[in-house]
Scaffold this motif. Structure first.
Motif, PDB file in Angstrom:
ATOM      1  N   ASN B 269      56.095  65.131   6.413  1.00  0.00           N
ATOM      2  CA  ASN B 269      54.461  65.355   5.613  1.00  0.00           C
ATOM      3  C   ASN B 269      55.051  66.134   4.230  1.00  0.00           C
ATOM      4  OD1 ASN B 269      51.628  66.244   5.367  1.00  0.00           O
ATOM      5  ND2 ASN B 269      51.771  68.362   6.496  1.00  0.00           N
ATOM      6  N   THR B 270      53.945  64.126   3.393  1.00  0.00           N
ATOM      7  CA  THR B 270      54.583  64.162   2.729  1.00  0.00           C
ATOM      8  C   THR B 270      52.846  63.551   1.889  1.00  0.00           C
ATOM      9  OG1 THR B 270      54.718  62.577   2.013  1.00  0.00           O
ATOM     10  CG2 THR B 270      57.421  63.742   2.261  1.00  0.00           C
ATOM     11  N   PRO B 271      53.256  63.945   0.961  1.00  0.00           N
ATOM     12  CA  PRO B 271      51.305  63.386   0.375  1.00  0.00           C
ATOM     13  C   PRO B 271      51.417  61.822   0.366  1.00  0.00           C
ATOM     14  CG  PRO B 271      52.539  64.689  -1.199  1.00  0.00           C
ATOM     15  CD  PRO B 271      53.323  65.142  -0.429  1.00  0.00           C
ATOM     16  N   ALA B 272      52.671  61.412   0.389  1.00  0.00           N
ATOM     17  CA  ALA B 272      52.205  59.831   0.567  1.00  0.00           C
ATOM     18  C   ALA B 272      52.759  59.423   1.274  1.00  0.00           C
ATOM     19  CB  ALA B 272      54.097  59.160  -0.255  1.00  0.00           C
ATOM     20  N   ASN B 273      53.220  59.896   2.296  1.00  0.00           N
ATOM     21  CA  ASN B 273      53.273  59.722   4.227  1.00  0.00           C
ATOM     22  C   ASN B 273      51.416  60.426   4.687  1.00  0.00           C
ATOM     23  OD1 ASN B 273      55.532  58.800   4.751  1.00  0.00           O
ATOM     24  ND2 ASN B 273      56.206  60.617   5.085  1.00  0.00           N
ATOM     25  N   LEU B 274      51.194  60.829   4.225  1.00  0.00           N
ATOM     26  CA  LEU B 274      49.610  61.728   4.257  1.00  0.00           C
ATOM     27  C   LEU B 274      48.202  60.347   4.393  1.00  0.00           C
ATOM     28  CD1 LEU B 274      47.579  63.342   5.456  1.00  0.00           C
ATOM     29  CD2 LEU B 274      47.367  64.583   3.304  1.00  0.00           C
ATOM     30  N   ALA B 275      49.085  59.899   2.757  1.00  0.00           N
ATOM     31  CA  ALA B 275      47.947  58.296   2.516  1.00  0.00           C
ATOM     32  C   ALA B 275      47.728  57.265   3.536  1.00  0.00           C
ATOM     33  CB  ALA B 275      48.321  58.556   1.061  1.00  0.00           C
ATOM     34  N   LYS B 276      48.825  56.951   3.622  1.00  0.00           N
ATOM     35  CA  LYS B 276      49.604  56.158   4.445  1.00  0.00           C
ATOM     36  C   LYS B 276      48.464  56.735   5.862  1.00  0.00           C
ATOM     37  CE  LYS B 276      53.832  54.053   5.956  1.00  0.00           C
ATOM     38  NZ  LYS B 276      55.710  54.693   6.322  1.00  0.00           N
ATOM     39  N   PRO B 281      46.042  55.094   9.786  1.00  0.00           N
ATOM     40  CA  PRO B 281      46.488  55.080  11.538  1.00  0.00           C
ATOM     41  C   PRO B 281      46.662  54.835  12.235  1.00  0.00           C
ATOM     42  CG  PRO B 281      44.567  56.062  11.062  1.00  0.00           C
ATOM     43  CD  PRO B 281      43.985  54.425   9.680  1.00  0.00           C
ATOM     44  N   ASP B 282      46.265  53.038  13.192  1.00  0.00           N
ATOM     45  CA  ASP B 282      46.594  52.214  13.476  1.00  0.00           C
ATOM     46  C   ASP B 282      47.732  51.654  13.969  1.00  0.00           C
ATOM     47  OD1 ASP B 282      45.486  51.469  11.961  1.00  0.00           O
ATOM     48  OD2 ASP B 282      43.684  49.161  12.023  1.00  0.00           O
ATOM     49  N   LEU B 283      47.812  51.170  12.537  1.00  0.00           N
ATOM     50  CA  LEU B 283      49.730  50.514  12.392  1.00  0.00           C
ATOM     51  C   LEU B 283      51.121  51.684  12.130  1.00  0.00           C
ATOM     52  CD1 LEU B 283      49.060  47.925   9.134  1.00  0.00           C
ATOM     53  CD2 LEU B 283      49.404  47.738  11.103  1.00  0.00           C
ATOM     54  N   VAL B 284      50.602  53.293  11.691  1.00  0.00           N
ATOM     55  CA  VAL B 284      51.544  54.086  11.842  1.00  0.00           C
ATOM     56  C   VAL B 284      51.770  54.361  13.004  1.00  0.00           C
ATOM     57  CG1 VAL B 284      51.411  57.012  10.934  1.00  0.00           C
ATOM     58  CG2 VAL B 284      50.945  54.715   8.971  1.00  0.00           C
ATOM     59  N   LYS B 285      50.516  54.561  14.114  1.00  0.00           N
ATOM     60  CA  LYS B 285      51.113  55.092  15.739  1.00  0.00           C
ATOM     61  C   LYS B 285      49.904  54.234  16.302  1.00  0.00           C
ATOM     62  CE  LYS B 285      50.764  59.644  17.563  1.00  0.00           C
ATOM     63  NZ  LYS B 285      50.939  60.993  17.522  1.00  0.00           N
ATOM     64  N   PRO B 286      50.244  53.070  16.510  1.00  0.00           N
ATOM     65  CA  PRO B 286      49.316  52.289  17.614  1.00  0.00           C
ATOM     66  C   PRO B 286      49.054  53.211  18.697  1.00  0.00           C
ATOM     67  CG  PRO B 286      51.295  51.075  16.366  1.00  0.00           C
ATOM     68  CD  PRO B 286      52.092  52.329  16.126  1.00  0.00           C
ATOM     69  N   GLY B 287      47.538  52.461  18.960  1.00  0.00           N
ATOM     70  CA  GLY B 287      46.850  53.399  19.901  1.00  0.00           C
ATOM     71  C   GLY B 287      47.057  54.662  19.605  1.00  0.00           C
ATOM     72  N   CYS B 288      46.946  55.486  18.476  1.00  0.00           N
ATOM     73  CA  CYS B 288      47.019  56.743  18.506  1.00  0.00           C
ATOM     74  C   CYS B 288      45.195  56.645  18.683  1.00  0.00           C
ATOM     75  CB  CYS B 288      46.926  57.629  16.801  1.00  0.00           C
ATOM     76  SG  CYS B 288      46.616  56.423  15.717  1.00  0.00           S
ATOM     77  N   ARG B 289      44.520  58.240  18.168  1.00  0.00           N
ATOM     78  CA  ARG B 289      42.555  58.152  18.563  1.00  0.00           C
ATOM     79  C   ARG B 289      42.239  58.059  17.072  1.00  0.00           C
ATOM     80  NH1 ARG B 289      42.801  59.580  24.260  1.00  0.00           N
ATOM     81  NH2 ARG B 289      43.968  57.967  25.170  1.00  0.00           N
ATOM     82  N   MET B 290      42.699  58.760  16.257  1.00  0.00           N
ATOM     83  CA  MET B 290      42.543  58.554  14.695  1.00  0.00           C
ATOM     84  C   MET B 290      41.690  57.413  14.673  1.00  0.00           C
ATOM     85  SD  MET B 290      43.051  60.729  11.989  1.00  0.00           S
ATOM     86  CE  MET B 290      43.019  60.304  10.344  1.00  0.00           C
ATOM     87  N   PRO B 291      40.814  56.988  14.323  1.00  0.00           N
ATOM     88  CA  PRO B 291      40.157  56.125  13.621  1.00  0.00           C
ATOM     89  C   PRO B 291      40.909  55.385  11.953  1.00  0.00           C
ATOM     90  CG  PRO B 291      38.211  57.735  13.622  1.00  0.00           C
ATOM     91  CD  PRO B 291      39.289  58.156  13.686  1.00  0.00           C
ATOM     92  N   ASN B 292      40.686  53.592  12.118  1.00  0.00           N
ATOM     93  CA  ASN B 292      41.470  53.431  11.052  1.00  0.00           C
ATOM     94  C   ASN B 292      39.159  53.893  10.204  1.00  0.00           C
ATOM     95  OD1 ASN B 292      41.302  51.454   8.755  1.00  0.00           O
ATOM     96  ND2 ASN B 292      42.933  51.031   9.212  1.00  0.00           N
ATOM     97  N   LEU B 293      39.182  54.436   8.990  1.00  0.00           N
ATOM     98  CA  LEU B 293      38.095  54.710   8.531  1.00  0.00           C
ATOM     99  C   LEU B 293      38.148  53.394   6.813  1.00  0.00           C
ATOM    100  CD1 LEU B 293      38.220  58.545   8.313  1.00  0.00           C
ATOM    101  CD2 LEU B 293      36.681  56.805  10.048  1.00  0.00           C
ATOM    102  N   HIS B 294      38.911  53.008   6.882  1.00  0.00           N
ATOM    103  CA  HIS B 294      39.004  51.624   5.926  1.00  0.00           C
ATOM    104  C   HIS B 294      38.262  52.488   4.523  1.00  0.00           C
ATOM    105  CE1 HIS B 294      39.551  48.355   8.815  1.00  0.00           C
ATOM    106  NE2 HIS B 294      38.865  49.372   9.465  1.00  0.00           N
ATOM    107  N   LEU B 295      39.271  53.108   4.269  1.00  0.00           N
ATOM    108  CA  LEU B 295      38.675  53.777   2.929  1.00  0.00           C
ATOM    109  C   LEU B 295      38.933  53.358   1.772  1.00  0.00           C
ATOM    110  CD1 LEU B 295      40.073  57.665   4.250  1.00  0.00           C
ATOM    111  CD2 LEU B 295      38.286  57.166   4.076  1.00  0.00           C
ATOM    112  N   PRO B 296      38.511  53.973   1.103  1.00  0.00           N
ATOM    113  CA  PRO B 296      38.699  52.707  -0.235  1.00  0.00           C
ATOM    114  C   PRO B 296      39.739  53.796  -0.802  1.00  0.00           C
ATOM    115  CG  PRO B 296      36.160  53.633  -0.281  1.00  0.00           C
ATOM    116  CD  PRO B 296      37.126  54.521   1.071  1.00  0.00           C
TER     117      PRO B 296
END
Lengths: 552, 311
Positions: B269-276, B281-296
């Motif tokens: 849990n670091t700020p850089a990892n949180l940003a990633k 989320p779908d690349l960090v943990k493929p299949g996870c329920r957290m959606p990719n919101l395509h955040l600017p």
């Protein structure tokens, strides 16, 4: 000479079938030898597929945090690997050997129900092919080979992979039961004159007992599969808690099939070892009675051990203790067998052919698998180690170090009977050592991975101490093991052209399958030698020192 | 030598009784293995056929010897069973009817951790005081999972519709790794958990910190982030106490910045990892329920700044 039983030859029918060898004659065959060989070819084909699946998994696991495969691909691979190796490799290979050998060993022309035999084979083959067509309809099943509910239910596995899995196994299950019935009736009714049950070759004995396991265990699986399909297709609630069903009920059904299934996969292998070790030690089996009776004990107890797969479920201590004691008890007849095989070698004149090498290695590898099995009958150890890589190591020591080693021994032993030609001993020795090294490198370290806390069925893992190194060793071992099979297949091709002619009885063996030509004619025997004991060909050669033991 | 093999390095009474039983059983197994392997090896050399050797005199068996080893198996396995049954009591004492100290709710693929009496809700990380056995209650939100922290004790399945319970305790302060041990679908691999055992003082400090309702930032990027959190779809799955976000689908984020990992052990849990994690989320943990919101980029930075204030 009146003791020699001459079976009447149906000459006219025989002539019709002499054009053996065309594709149609194989596809339409009801001959137990051809069907046996088709089972074995099916097993070889699926062995290559299942082996490749394992290699992809090992590449993915070679290093921590690997992204070679996606998780959904990995999940399909391990599900298909387990299902394939169990239902489409080990079971058909053993059934194939049984179908080929049992009539020969008991001096019969064929199995009791030749057409049922063909039906059983085709149901199995098409079940397997059907299972694999799932790849073209969305996805292969990905919920693990024991398909725990509710993960296997519609809300969590909406793609049709699970349905293909259930229907495919359903077909395989029916086919396997048909084969089991066939073997039971064959052994009960078609034994040559003089072959009492206590003179039955041990391979036939174990196949016989095994067939009862098949007939009683497989229906539990098929019942569960039917319920699963009803749940998925018709919205019943057998295995979900919301309307009174229970996910634990699936586990009871599955393992009350699944644990006898483990013995279905090892008893015929025990039978192979019980033939190979005596012949190459030049000694009769040590304690025929104990070896045969312990098989019956294993079969009966195997129905009272299934919940040792479920100690982590929280069934309560008294349930756990009951099944733990059952599992401890079943180790007794298994241990008896191992020691009887070892003492069969005692005071022998052992010929270390490739078959015997694999049989001797079986004794050691299977002992590791047996002992790691006892771990899981020790309930608190099971609470720690179940669902870890220790289980993965254990099942592979039993099914590869045990059954596959026995099947390799059986291959080198009976190949000359089936083809008329001997395999190369030099290539065989290469095959043997690469298998031993590759197998132990792959799976021994997996015990340590389990102790290091690695759970099974993970598509990737964090870089914790030891995990990366041990996984890398396991992956390298898997490739050595895969390479070892090249020697076997090369040997088979080589023997077709260059192998020495085997003759009827190249190993100076003692059971009836060696009393006829290699390969045997369609009708197996023109005449069956007299049977006075478990080793009829020994008695024939040594009229003055026949096996008095058991000959009463 | 056993470092890195948590099954053999117990840190609680429960795990210790299993470990000492394991050593006994494994040494016995090793002895039996060496006996069999030794006999096979000996026979291999001693009884190998010599060239031209005739078939030896048949040996059909030795009933006394066979009965002897049958009985010795019974004795060995019986002894193991006695020790095993005794260790069951020690490693898995009966749980009581009294309320659970902790409630563990397993989800695909993360852990919800509730402290019912204190009213704390957190995720993927359990804090316990040392020398203080806690009764765990388990619930599944979906499929079967299994709670396993090898240094602290037995694993226990978490099955929908079944109320399993077990005990957890730790002797020494430290962080103990565990994971879901029952295959539960695509991201089973990244359903890891850790137990942080603390001195009683450190534990109550943690407890106090978790009970605090975090202040909503009133300026800068963090304030922007707090606004985005409510406006974007974050709030429809997550809770942050003291705000309008009260959904219980994903982990409670009230004190997300105080945790050691993100995504059930996937990232530190670091700020850089949180940003990633927020970005892909779908690349960090493929299949996870957290959606990719395509955040600017700017929203992502603000959200990280806000979430980092949730100590």
């Amino acid at each position: 000479m009146s003791e020699i039983s001459v079976l009447p030859l149906p000459m006219r029918e025989l002539a019709e079938f002499e054009e053996k060898g065309t594709i149609l004659s194989w596809l339409s065959s009801c001959d137990h030898k051809q069907i046996g060989i088709m089972y074995l070819l099916t097993a070889v084909a699926f062995f290559i597929v299942g082996g490749c699946e394992a290699l992809f998994m090992r590449i993915q696991l070679a290093i921590p945090n690997n992204h070679f495969l996606k998780p959904e691909t990995y999940d399909q691979l391990f599900t298909m690997h387990g299902t394939t190796m169990i239902f489409l490799v080990i079971v058909p290979a053993l059934l194939g050997l049984s179908m080929y050998l049992v009539p020969l060993m008991i001096g019969a022309r064929d199995v009791a129900f030749p057409r049922l035999n063909a039906l059983g084979f085709w149901l199995l083959l098409f079940g397997g092919i059907f299972l694999y067509t799932s790849i073209f309809f969305g996805n292969a099943p990905d919920m693990g080979w024991f398909s725990y509910a509710p993960l296997s239910e519609k809300p969590y596995s909406s793609l049709p992979g699970v349905d293909f899995w259930a229907l495919g196994l359903f077909s395989i299950g029916i086919g396997t039961v048909a084969s089991g019935i066939n073997i039971i009736v064959t052994i009960l009714t078609l034994r040559a004159p003089g072959m009492k049950m206590k003179r039955l070759p041990l391979f036939a004995w174990m196949t016989f007992v095994n067939s009862f396991l098949i007939v009683f265990a497989l229906p539990a699986l098929n019942a569960a599969l039917a319920m699963l399909l009803i749940d998925r297709g018709l919205h019943a609630r057998f295995f979900t808690p919301d309307a009174g069903g229970s996910p634990v009920m699936w586990q009871h059904f599955f393992w009350s099939f699944g644990h006898p299934e483990v013995y279905i996969m090892v008893l015929p292998a025990f039978g192979i070892i019980s033939e190979v070790v005596p012949v190459f030690s030049r000694q009769p089996i040590f304690g025929y009675g104990f070896v045969a009776a312990s098989t019956v004990a294993i079969a009966l107890l195997s129905f009272a051990v299934w919940a040792h797969h479920m100690f982590a479920v929280g069934l309560g201590h008294s349930m756990d203790i009951f099944f733990a004691l059952g599992s401890m008890l079943i180790a007794v007849p298994t241990g008896i067998k191992v020691f009887n095989w070892v003492f069969t070698m005692w005071h022998g004149a052992i010929r270390y052919t490739t078959a015997m090498k694999f049989a001797a290695a079986f004794l050691i590898e299977f002992t590791i698998g047996g002992l790691s099995g006892v771990i899981f009958a020790v309930v608190p150890m099971d609470w720690q180690l179940t669902d870890t890589y220790v289980i993965v190591a254990h099942i592979h020591y039993v099914l590869f170090g045990g059954t596959m080693f026995a099947l390799f021994a059986g291959t080198y032993y009976w190949w000359p009977k089936m083809t008329g030609r001997l395999l190369s001993e030099r290539l065989g020795t290469w095959h043997f050592w690469t298998t031993v090294i590759g197998f132990n490198a792959t799976f021994f370290v997996q015990h340590m991975l389990g102790f290091a806390g690695m759970t099974r069925r993970v598509w990737t893992y964090p870089d914790l101490p030891h995990w990366g190194l041990l996984n890398m060793i396991s992956t390298v071992g898997a490739f050595v093991l895969a390479g070892s099979t090249v020697f076997l297949f090369w040997n088979m091709l080589w023997s077709g052209k260059h192998g020495r002619t085997a003759g009827a009885n190249p190993w100076e063996a003692w059971t009836l399958e060696w009393a006829t030509s290699s390969p045997p004619p369609l009708y197996n025997f023109a005449e069956v030698p007299p049977v006075h004991g478990p080793r009829p060909l020994w008695d024939l050669e040594h009229p003055d020192e026949q096996d008095r033991f058991l000959n009463k | 030598m056993l470092d890195g093999y948590p099954v053999f390095t117990p840190h609680s009474e429960y795990a210790r009784s299993i470990a000492s039983l394991s050593f006994g059983v494994l040494w016995t197994a090793l002895g039996i293995f060496l006996l069999v392997a030794g006999l096979v090896t000996y026979a291999t050399y001693k009884f190998k056929a010599k060239p031209g050797e005739k078939t030896p005199k048949p040996v059909y068996g030795n009933t006394k010897l066979e009965i002897a080893y049958t009985l010795s198996f019974v004795v060995i396995l019986g002894t193991i069973s006695v020790f095993s049954i005794r260790a069951m009591e020690a490693s898995d004492p009966p749980t009581g009817e009294h309320p659970d100290d902790l409630l563990i709710i397993a989800h695909q693929w993360w852990w919800e951790v509730r402290y019912p009496s204190a009213g704390i809700i957190t995720a993927n990380e359990i804090h316990i005081p040392i020398h203080h056995p806690e009764q765990l209650g388990f619930e599944s939100a979906d499929v079967i999972h299994d709670f396993w922290v090898p240094e602290l004790g037995r694993k226990m399945d978490i099955i929908p519709g079944i109320e399993n319970k077990s005990w957890i305790a730790a002797d020494n302060p430290g962080t103990y790794f565990g994971a879901c041990a029952e295959y539960c679908g695509q991201e089973h691999a990244w359903m890891r958990i850790r137990v942080v055992a603390q001195t009683p003082e450190a534990f109550s400090a943690w407890e106090q910190a978790q009970l605090r309702v975090p202040a909503t930032p009133e300026n800068g990027e963090a304030m922007e982030g707090a606004k985005y959190f409510q406006e974007l779809s974050c709030a429809s799955c997550h809770t942050i106490r003291g705000t309008d976000a009260q959904a219980r689908i994903g982990p409670d984020l009230t004190h997300v910045a105080s945790r050691e990992t993100l995504a059930a052990g996937r990232l530190d849990n670091t700020p850089a990892n949180l940003a990633k994690w927020l970005l892909e989320p779908d690349l960090v943990k493929p299949g996870c329920r957290m959606p990719n919101l395509h955040l600017p980029r700017q929203q992502q930075d603000s959200l990280v700044a806000y979430l980092e204030t949730l100590q």
